[in-house]
Design an enzyme around this catalytic site. Structure first.
Site, PDB file in Angstrom:
ATOM      1  N   SER A 260       0.722  -1.161  -0.060  1.00 58.24           N
ATOM      2  CA  SER A 260       0.092  -0.013  -0.085  1.00 58.24           C
ATOM      3  C   SER A 260       0.874   1.302  -0.091  1.00 58.24           C
ATOM      4  O   SER A 260       1.966   1.471  -0.743  1.00 58.24           O
ATOM      5  CB  SER A 260      -1.025  -0.138   1.279  1.00 58.24           C
ATOM      6  OG  SER A 260      -2.156   0.870   0.909  1.00 58.24           O
ATOM      7  N   LYS A 264       4.339   2.082  -2.099  1.00 59.43           N
ATOM      8  CA  LYS A 264       4.576   3.333  -3.071  1.00 59.43           C
ATOM      9  C   LYS A 264       6.131   3.637  -2.541  1.00 59.43           C
ATOM     10  O   LYS A 264       7.024   4.071  -3.634  1.00 59.43           O
ATOM     11  CB  LYS A 264       3.710   4.691  -2.593  1.00 59.43           C
ATOM     12  CG  LYS A 264       2.353   4.283  -2.864  1.00 59.43           C
ATOM     13  CD  LYS A 264       1.195   5.354  -2.482  1.00 59.43           C
ATOM     14  CE  LYS A 264      -0.267   5.269  -1.720  1.00 59.43           C
ATOM     15  NZ  LYS A 264      -1.051   4.497  -2.663  1.00 59.43           N
ATOM     16  N   TRP A 351     -10.110   0.184  -5.091  1.00 60.65           N
ATOM     17  CA  TRP A 351      -9.558   1.469  -4.738  1.00 60.65           C
ATOM     18  C   TRP A 351      -8.170   1.681  -5.230  1.00 60.65           C
ATOM     19  O   TRP A 351      -7.903   2.924  -5.575  1.00 60.65           O
ATOM     20  CB  TRP A 351      -9.612   1.641  -3.044  1.00 60.65           C
ATOM     21  CG  TRP A 351      -9.143   2.961  -2.791  1.00 60.65           C
ATOM     22  CD1 TRP A 351      -8.188   3.357  -1.843  1.00 60.65           C
ATOM     23  CD2 TRP A 351      -9.783   4.269  -2.748  1.00 60.65           C
ATOM     24  NE1 TRP A 351      -8.305   4.448  -1.502  1.00 60.65           N
ATOM     25  CE2 TRP A 351      -9.269   5.235  -2.074  1.00 60.65           C
ATOM     26  CE3 TRP A 351     -10.968   4.628  -3.798  1.00 60.65           C
ATOM     27  CZ2 TRP A 351      -9.483   6.746  -1.972  1.00 60.65           C
ATOM     28  CZ3 TRP A 351     -11.197   6.128  -3.640  1.00 60.65           C
ATOM     29  CH2 TRP A 351     -10.718   7.117  -3.023  1.00 60.65           C
ATOM     30  N   HIS A 401      -7.510  -5.709   0.478  1.00 57.76           N
ATOM     31  CA  HIS A 401      -6.536  -4.830   0.467  1.00 57.76           C
ATOM     32  C   HIS A 401      -5.602  -5.426   1.829  1.00 57.76           C
ATOM     33  O   HIS A 401      -5.960  -5.228   2.832  1.00 57.76           O
ATOM     34  CB  HIS A 401      -6.975  -3.628   0.752  1.00 57.76           C
ATOM     35  CG  HIS A 401      -5.609  -2.457   0.812  1.00 57.76           C
ATOM     36  ND1 HIS A 401      -5.013  -2.307  -0.495  1.00 57.76           N
ATOM     37  CD2 HIS A 401      -4.965  -1.670   1.701  1.00 57.76           C
ATOM     38  CE1 HIS A 401      -3.990  -1.359  -0.015  1.00 57.76           C
ATOM     39  NE2 HIS A 401      -4.304  -0.977   1.209  1.00 57.76           N
TER      40      HIS A 401
HETATM   41  C1  GTR Z   1      -5.270   4.549   1.700  1.00 56.73           C
HETATM   42  C2  GTR Z   1      -4.998   5.127   0.706  1.00 56.73           C
HETATM   43  C3  GTR Z   1      -4.193   4.423  -0.453  1.00 56.73           C
HETATM   44  C4  GTR Z   1      -3.409   3.350   0.445  1.00 56.73           C
HETATM   45  C5  GTR Z   1      -3.835   2.843   1.808  1.00 56.73           C
HETATM   46  C6  GTR Z   1      -2.770   2.139   2.836  1.00 56.73           C
HETATM   47  O1  GTR Z   1      -6.132   5.189   2.628  1.00 56.73           O
HETATM   48  O2  GTR Z   1      -5.875   5.726   0.087  1.00 56.73           O
HETATM   49  O3  GTR Z   1      -3.454   5.165  -1.155  1.00 56.73           O
HETATM   50  O4  GTR Z   1      -2.036   3.906   0.530  1.00 56.73           O
HETATM   51  O5  GTR Z   1      -4.529   3.830   2.418  1.00 56.73           O
HETATM   52  O6  GTR Z   1      -1.656   2.601   2.939  1.00 56.73           O
HETATM   53  O7  GTR Z   1      -3.209   1.209   3.474  1.00 56.73           O
END
Ligand code: GTR
Length: 420
Positions: A260, A264, A351, A401
């Protein structure tokens, strides 16, 4: 047939409920028409035909663009950095592993920050390849090992973990073991090095702490417009960890991994530091592996609004303006070439735009071909849990996720094709 239709409907409505972001596009037919900037044509319009042209011209200008306009520049060099072995043992994981805990200190302008890296190495060989990745709540959350201290740094509050005052307690030990298949890694000859990302830069919209403030001039309280946000700060922390790992003596290759937001950071670390032998992006989404111009799921505007501290300030000019971005994330992925790169998505993580993550690997593969390496040639997404594992690898798994054993099993099998 009817049944399929019913389940598809049920699935879609469940997804709509799970995502509060109703105004965000999850409809493929509503993806705007866009043109991806060509990887092998320079900003001034020249065709890039050789590895040398790629490395000296195109790679360089793309890297610079991401550095100044997306993640932000590291303002200067450190005055000093150092490592201290805090403790070491031969009997972790029932004798299967050795453990090392190392403090990394960064110094600039007479200010210091220190963060701790936890390392498990399989026994048996004098050196082993490792996965290096940040964790979200402290090193003590990834393992049941009682010898790992609870982080004293600021952590995000989390009801499920009972964190209410931004402090981790003993109750949070081992709450994230399911995301780290440590025994699987060890059994396959891999080690793990992990760091709590908040010790490098606390994940809040406040630049008074963490690594940023080491570099401030008098009177400065945040980075300049083209300077680093938190993602670049986390990537910098990984690079400094690499300075230790490459001299540890018991470590061969280092594969940088992240989930996540930390995916990045892993991608940006891989782009800026060629010492990483491989790079893994797990569900990194917007600002990670996903193509921004698709505006599917999380968008540039949304991410810069929810997390104003993640990117350089200069990136905000692309809020709801992805069309004018001279780069897209397939170009970030191409910066890893010719090193192995794995991008993974999850079906219920719309997402993060799985299709945009997949297409990004496909388009990035053009640069791998310059090196005679095989990337993702397919233009259609593979079926669920049917990984494509070339020098560029991709899979989409069932579920949410998260980071699962399934993900790690794939990463390990793939890593075996290139690690020493
Ligand atoms: C979310 C965000 C994503 C992702 C995620 C995470 O809220 O929108 O870009 O980075 O968090 O890190 O779990």
């Amino acid at each position: 047939m009817k049944n399929h239709f019913f389940f598809a409907l049920l699935f879609l409505s469940a997804m709509a409920l799970a995502q509060p972001e109703e105004s965000y596009n999850y409809d493929e037919t509503k993806v705007p028409k866009f043109q991806l900037p060509d990887l092998l044509t320079s900003f001034s319009g020249n065709a890039i035909e050789t590895q040398q042209q790629w490395e000296e011209n195109r790679r360089f200008e793309i890297l610079q663009f991401f550095e100044k306009q997306v993640y932000g520049k590291v303002p200067d060099r450190l005055d000093e950095y150092s490592f201290k072995l805090l403790e070491e043992s031969n009997d972790a994981y029932g004798g299967k592993a050795r453990r090392k805990q190392v403090a990394i200190s960064l110094k600039k302008n007479k200010r210091t920050i220190t963060y701790n890296m936890l390392i498990y190495l399989p026994k048996g060989n004098p050196t082993a390849p490792v996965f290096l990745g940040y964790n979200f709540y402290g090193n003590h959350t990834v393992t049941t090992d009682p010898k790992v201290p609870i982080t004293e740094a600021w952590v995000s509050n989390n009801k499920t973990f009972g964190i209410t005052d931004n402090k981790a307690s003993e109750n949070t030990r081992s709450v994230r073991t399911h995301r780290w298949a440590i025994e699987k890694m060890l059994d396959n000859g891999y080690g793990l090095a992990t760091i709590y990302y908040g010790e490098v830069d606390p994940d809040k919209n406040d630049f008074s702490d963490g690594v940023h403030q080491l570099f401030y001039q008098e009177g400065q309280d945040k980075p300049k417009t083209n300077e680093w946000g938190s993602i670049a700060a986390w990537a910098f922390g990984l690079s400094k960890a690499m300075d230790y790992l490459e001299n540890d003596g018991n470590i061969s290759d280092v594969i940088v991994f992240g989930h996540s937001r930390l995916g990045k950071a892993a991608l940006w670390a891989g782009a800026t530091d060629k010492r990483f032998a491989g790079v893994i992006s797990n569900d990194s989404g917007c600002g990670g592996a996903a193509l921004s111009k698709r505006k599917f799921g999380e968008t540039v505007e949304r991410i810069n609004t929810s997390f104003p501290h993640w990117f350089a300030d200069s990136f905000k000019k692309y809020n709801d303006n992805e069309r004018t971005l001279p780069v897209d994330q397939h170009q970030l992925l191409a910066l890893m070439a010719p090193r192995p790169l794995y991008v993974a998505s999850a079906v219920e993580d719309q997402w993060a735009d799985p299709k945009g993550e997949f297409l990004s690997t496909h388009y990035a593969s053009k640069v791998y071909e310059l090196y005679g390496k095989e990337g993702v040639t397919a233009t259609n997404m593979p079926d669920v849990e049917q990984p494509i594992q070339k020098t560029v690898a991709y899979h989409i798994r069932n579920g949410k996720h998260d980071v699962t054993d399934y993900d790690w099993e794939q990463y390990i099998v793939w890593a075996k094709t290139f690690t020493k």
